[in-house]
Design an enzyme around this catalytic site. Structure first.
Site, PDB file in Angstrom:
ATOM      1  N   ARG A  32      45.961  51.218  41.128  1.00  0.00           N
ATOM      2  CA  ARG A  32      46.001  51.439  39.678  1.00  0.00           C
ATOM      3  C   ARG A  32      45.178  50.431  38.876  1.00  0.00           C
ATOM      4  NH1 ARG A  32      51.522  51.769  37.230  1.00  0.00           N
ATOM      5  NH2 ARG A  32      52.486  50.982  39.126  1.00  0.00           N
ATOM      6  N   LYS A  39      43.377  43.189  43.915  1.00  0.00           N
ATOM      7  CA  LYS A  39      44.298  42.964  42.796  1.00  0.00           C
ATOM      8  C   LYS A  39      44.677  41.494  42.609  1.00  0.00           C
ATOM      9  CE  LYS A  39      48.583  44.610  43.008  1.00  0.00           C
ATOM     10  NZ  LYS A  39      49.686  45.592  42.861  1.00  0.00           N
ATOM     11  N   ASP A 126      51.005  39.574  43.839  1.00  0.00           N
ATOM     12  CA  ASP A 126      50.777  40.169  42.522  1.00  0.00           C
ATOM     13  C   ASP A 126      51.924  39.884  41.560  1.00  0.00           C
ATOM     14  OD1 ASP A 126      52.673  41.739  43.715  1.00  0.00           O
ATOM     15  OD2 ASP A 126      51.590  43.632  43.508  1.00  0.00           O
ATOM     16  N   GLY A 161      64.150  48.991  44.253  1.00  0.00           N
ATOM     17  CA  GLY A 161      65.245  49.013  45.204  1.00  0.00           C
ATOM     18  C   GLY A 161      66.529  48.604  44.495  1.00  0.00           C
ATOM     19  N   ARG A 359      28.180  20.110  25.376  1.00  0.00           N
ATOM     20  CA  ARG A 359      28.096  20.517  26.784  1.00  0.00           C
ATOM     21  C   ARG A 359      28.497  19.370  27.717  1.00  0.00           C
ATOM     22  NH1 ARG A 359      22.280  22.487  27.325  1.00  0.00           N
ATOM     23  NH2 ARG A 359      22.932  22.665  29.497  1.00  0.00           N
ATOM     24  N   LYS A 377      24.126  17.510  25.141  1.00  0.00           N
ATOM     25  CA  LYS A 377      24.358  17.631  26.579  1.00  0.00           C
ATOM     26  C   LYS A 377      24.105  16.309  27.263  1.00  0.00           C
ATOM     27  CE  LYS A 377      21.723  17.893  29.763  1.00  0.00           C
ATOM     28  NZ  LYS A 377      20.592  18.044  30.694  1.00  0.00           N
ATOM     29  N   ASN A 403      20.811   7.936  12.684  1.00  0.00           N
ATOM     30  CA  ASN A 403      20.817   9.186  11.936  1.00  0.00           C
ATOM     31  C   ASN A 403      19.734  10.092  12.513  1.00  0.00           C
ATOM     32  OD1 ASN A 403      20.640  11.237   9.961  1.00  0.00           O
ATOM     33  ND2 ASN A 403      21.686   9.858   8.532  1.00  0.00           N
ATOM     34  N   ASN A 412      13.620  16.750  26.977  1.00  0.00           N
ATOM     35  CA  ASN A 412      14.125  15.961  28.113  1.00  0.00           C
ATOM     36  C   ASN A 412      13.670  16.519  29.448  1.00  0.00           C
ATOM     37  OD1 ASN A 412      15.775  18.194  27.423  1.00  0.00           O
ATOM     38  ND2 ASN A 412      17.404  17.412  28.736  1.00  0.00           N
ATOM     39  N   SER A 431      13.386  14.712   9.980  1.00  0.00           N
ATOM     40  CA  SER A 431      13.613  16.088  10.397  1.00  0.00           C
ATOM     41  C   SER A 431      12.498  16.580  11.305  1.00  0.00           C
ATOM     42  CB  SER A 431      13.663  16.982   9.160  1.00  0.00           C
ATOM     43  OG  SER A 431      14.791  16.628   8.400  1.00  0.00           O
TER      44      SER A 431
HETATM   45  C1  UD1 Z   1      59.364  46.588  46.773  1.00  0.00           C
HETATM   46  C2  UD1 Z   1      60.776  46.642  47.327  1.00  0.00           C
HETATM   47  C3  UD1 Z   1      61.738  47.074  46.224  1.00  0.00           C
HETATM   48  C4  UD1 Z   1      61.637  46.129  45.038  1.00  0.00           C
HETATM   49  C5  UD1 Z   1      60.189  46.048  44.556  1.00  0.00           C
HETATM   50  C6  UD1 Z   1      60.043  45.018  43.490  1.00  0.00           C
HETATM   51  C7  UD1 Z   1      60.475  47.277  49.643  1.00  0.00           C
HETATM   52  C8  UD1 Z   1      60.564  48.346  50.647  1.00  0.00           C
HETATM   53  N1  UD1 Z   1      60.812  47.577  48.417  1.00  0.00           N
HETATM   54  O1  UD1 Z   1      59.001  47.861  46.327  1.00  0.00           O
HETATM   55  O2  UD1 Z   1      63.065  47.066  46.720  1.00  0.00           O
HETATM   56  O3  UD1 Z   1      62.495  46.578  43.990  1.00  0.00           O
HETATM   57  O4  UD1 Z   1      59.336  45.674  45.658  1.00  0.00           O
HETATM   58  O5  UD1 Z   1      58.757  45.097  42.958  1.00  0.00           O
HETATM   59  O6  UD1 Z   1      60.129  46.165  49.984  1.00  0.00           O
HETATM   60  N2  UD1 Z   1      52.613  45.124  50.617  1.00  0.00           N
HETATM   61  C9  UD1 Z   1      51.957  44.766  51.759  1.00  0.00           C
HETATM   62  N3  UD1 Z   1      51.892  45.629  52.794  1.00  0.00           N
HETATM   63  C10 UD1 Z   1      52.474  46.858  52.740  1.00  0.00           C
HETATM   64  C11 UD1 Z   1      53.159  47.220  51.554  1.00  0.00           C
HETATM   65  C12 UD1 Z   1      53.227  46.341  50.527  1.00  0.00           C
HETATM   66  O7  UD1 Z   1      51.416  43.666  51.849  1.00  0.00           O
HETATM   67  O8  UD1 Z   1      52.368  47.593  53.730  1.00  0.00           O
HETATM   68  C13 UD1 Z   1      52.678  44.174  49.522  1.00  0.00           C
HETATM   69  C14 UD1 Z   1      52.030  44.680  48.254  1.00  0.00           C
HETATM   70  O9  UD1 Z   1      50.670  44.348  48.210  1.00  0.00           O
HETATM   71  C15 UD1 Z   1      52.824  43.969  47.198  1.00  0.00           C
HETATM   72  C16 UD1 Z   1      54.201  43.795  47.818  1.00  0.00           C
HETATM   73  O10 UD1 Z   1      54.021  43.953  49.204  1.00  0.00           O
HETATM   74  O11 UD1 Z   1      52.294  42.697  46.926  1.00  0.00           O
HETATM   75  C17 UD1 Z   1      55.225  44.783  47.306  1.00  0.00           C
HETATM   76  O12 UD1 Z   1      54.746  46.080  47.557  1.00  0.00           O
HETATM   77  P1  UD1 Z   1      55.028  47.263  46.531  1.00  0.00           P
HETATM   78  O13 UD1 Z   1      54.467  48.510  47.095  1.00  0.00           O
HETATM   79  O14 UD1 Z   1      54.631  46.851  45.183  1.00  0.00           O
HETATM   80  O15 UD1 Z   1      56.599  47.276  46.554  1.00  0.00           O
HETATM   81  P2  UD1 Z   1      57.556  48.519  46.590  1.00  0.00           P
HETATM   82  O16 UD1 Z   1      57.527  49.115  47.968  1.00  0.00           O
HETATM   83  O17 UD1 Z   1      57.227  49.379  45.469  1.00  0.00           O
END
Ligand code: UD1
Ligand code: CA
Length: 484
Positions: A32, A39, A126, A161, A359, A377, A403, A412, A431
């Site tokens: 997204r 990201k 993230d 979750g 600078r 600078k 001045n 330079n 000037s």
């Molecule tokens: C996850 C949790 C959910 C929680 C939510 C909070 C799980 C199954 N679920 O949701 O309970 O409420 O976070 O934001 O864990 N990532 C990987 N590899 C993968 C999948 C994800 O590295 O295969 C990383 C993503 O880049 C991200 C993080 O894990 O940084 C979370 O993944 P994301 O898909 O955002 O979380 P959800 O599954 O939506």
């Protein structure tokens, strides 16, 4: 390096002193964001999201950080390499997750990098604004032996979750939104994505994961039910501050989190006594420290390390990076100060701008005046020196009370090398002069306006180097020849 409990809970001191290892999940695609850049490398407050998470890990005094990469792995890993300071704060290890089969699968890839004796804190690359204090508290809840989940209440919990509790209130499971019943979807306590637990237990439980669920993924969150089945206590530490666990999935969310961060910085500055014309119109991308009675007008941006002395006033629309501005100095509107690696210093009571550019290596003494459209600078200006209009000072050493006239420049750069210009105390430069470096202009000397100076001058002398003015009396201009 060990975990320090946040407040004096004496119990479990030995368990709580386990080393802390941090796992950062950053393999996801970030679709997204609609960007080529991974990201976690998008910036918040001028730093990559991942840098913020590293800072949190450093604040936690982590022994090791294991970064799980996947999408854009090479780019992410290379960008970590650029931050050499990182390695001094903790050992950083990369693991790759290919393909991405869920958060549980992601953490499984990190297991070989985790020692059994530690506590593991699981973060996401993230989620940039988690405070180390919050994680210290989460670790104190885990107390070296429990599974501790960071949770929060959300009025609209869709997508998250859910924290499912038994009749006794004890946490039973985390059920993902897509797998949840209507009844479970009504639960407003959600899992933030952050947990702390013993490494040994994590290893045991992750070995049991399967992907028989609505998304066909290996859910990290399934380990909660294994913990419960084993009789291991699962603790939820609920926080009220959603910003600390907010993730970035889109440019809109990134911008919203940036604003939330900036407002926090603004509030902190105002609590320290700084007068902000509008707390919604200041951006701090680094560290800004302010003494008493500092005032900052609207739309200023501060980057890197900036320090403002007592009574400093910053006009509207200034961009100031890596600078030390001493007491009583006034920076008028629309000035750009960028110290980059060398820094910029502005002395006590100096006046800068409007529309000035300082600078790297600009060092202004006390009461120096730098006016509009003046660029400085790698130059030192001693106390009381003035360059008030449309001028350039590069690689110059300028004495007290000099001045420097409007439109004058130091030449330079000879096309290959840079040379210094030394202007001794009390020199007056007219000037529109060109000072061809290397040069020394002797103390108290005067340079006539419009001069191109190529040789050093004696102290006290008047030097003029321009075409002599001639006048032809009674000059009649050419007349148009009339065509008959
Ligand atoms: C996850 C949790 C959910 C929680 C939510 C909070 C799980 C199954 N679920 O949701 O309970 O409420 O976070 O934001 O864990 N990532 C990987 N590899 C993968 C999948 C994800 O590295 O295969 C990383 C993503 O880049 C991200 C993080 O894990 O940084 C979370 O993944 P994301 O898909 O955002 O979380 P959800 O599954 O939506
Ligand atoms: Ca997902």
């Amino acid at each position: 390096m060990s975990f320090i409990p946040s407040s004096g809970s004496g119990k479990g001191a030995d368990l709580a002193s386990k080393p802390v290892d941090v796992v950062i999940m950053a393999a996801g695609k970030g679709t997204r964001m609609k960007s080529r850049l991974p990201k976690v490398l998008h910036t918040l407050a001028g730093q990559p999201l991942l840098q913020h998470v590293f800072d949190t890990a450093a604040g936690l005094m982590a022994r090791k950080v294991v970064l799980i990469t996947g999408h854009g792995a090479e780019v992410v890993e290379a960008s970590c390499g650029k931050h050499a300071a990182m390695a001094e704060r903790f050992a950083l290890e990369f693991v790759r997750q290919e393909p991405q089969l869920g958060t549980g699968h992601a953490v499984q890839q990190a297991l070989p990098a985790l020692a059994d004796d530690g506590m593991v804190v699981i973060l996401s690359g993230d989620v940039p604004l988690t405070q180390s204090d919050t994680l210290f508290h989460l670790l104190s809840v885990a107390a070296g032996q429990h599974l501790a989940l960071l949770t929060l209440e959300l009025p609209d919990p869709a997508g998250y979750g859910r924290i499912v509790r038994g009749a006794d209130g004890a946490v039973q499971a985390i059920v993902e939104h897509k797998d949840a019943s209507e009844e479970q979807r009504a639960i407003t306590e959600v899992y933030s994505g952050i947990m702390a637990l013993p490494a040994a237990a994590l290893k045991r439980w992750l070995a049991r994961l399967d992907n028989r669920n609505a998304q066909g993924e290996y859910y990290l969150t399934d380990i909660v039910k294994f913990a419960v089945a084993e009789g291991c206590s699962v603790q939820a530490y609920k926080i009220a501050d959603a910003v600390q666990v907010a993730g970035v999935n889109s440019p809109v969310q990134l911008a919203a989190l940036e604003r939330a961060y900036q407002l926090r910085v603004a509030n902190r500055l105002m609590e320290e006594g700084v007068r902000l014309a509008d707390p919604a119109r200041i951006d701090v991308r680094g560290d800004l420290s302010c003494a008493h009675d500092v005032s900052i007008d609207v739309n200023c941006v501060f980057m890197g390390q900036v320090s403002l002395g007592e009574g400093v006033s910053i006009g509207a629309h200034c961009v100031i990076a890596n600078a030390v501005i001493d007491a009583g100095a006034v920076i008028h509107p629309f000035s750009h100060i960028d110290g980059e690696k060398l820094g910029v210093t502005v002395g006590q009571g100096a006046l800068v701008g409007p529309f000035a550019r300082l600078r790297p290596g600009a060092r202004l003494g006390a009461e120096v005046h730098i006016g509009n459209f003046v660029e400085v600078k790698n130059s030192t200006l001693a106390a009381g020196a003035k360059a008030n209009h449309l001028a350039y000072l590069g690689d110059a050493t300028v004495g007290e009370r000099v001045n420097y006239g409007a439109g004058s420049i130091t030449a330079n750069y000879d096309g290959a090398n840079k040379h210094r210009t030394v202007i001794e105390a009390d020199v007056h430069i007219g000037s529109n002069c060109v000072l061809v470096a290397p040069l020394t202009l002797g103390a108290g000397g005067t340079i006539g306006g419009g001069s191109t100076i190529t040789k050093s001058t004696e102290a006290g002398a008047l030097t003029v180097a321009r075409g002599k003015q001639i006048s032809v009396p009674n000059w009649s201009r050419p007349k148009k020849i009339s065509k008959s």
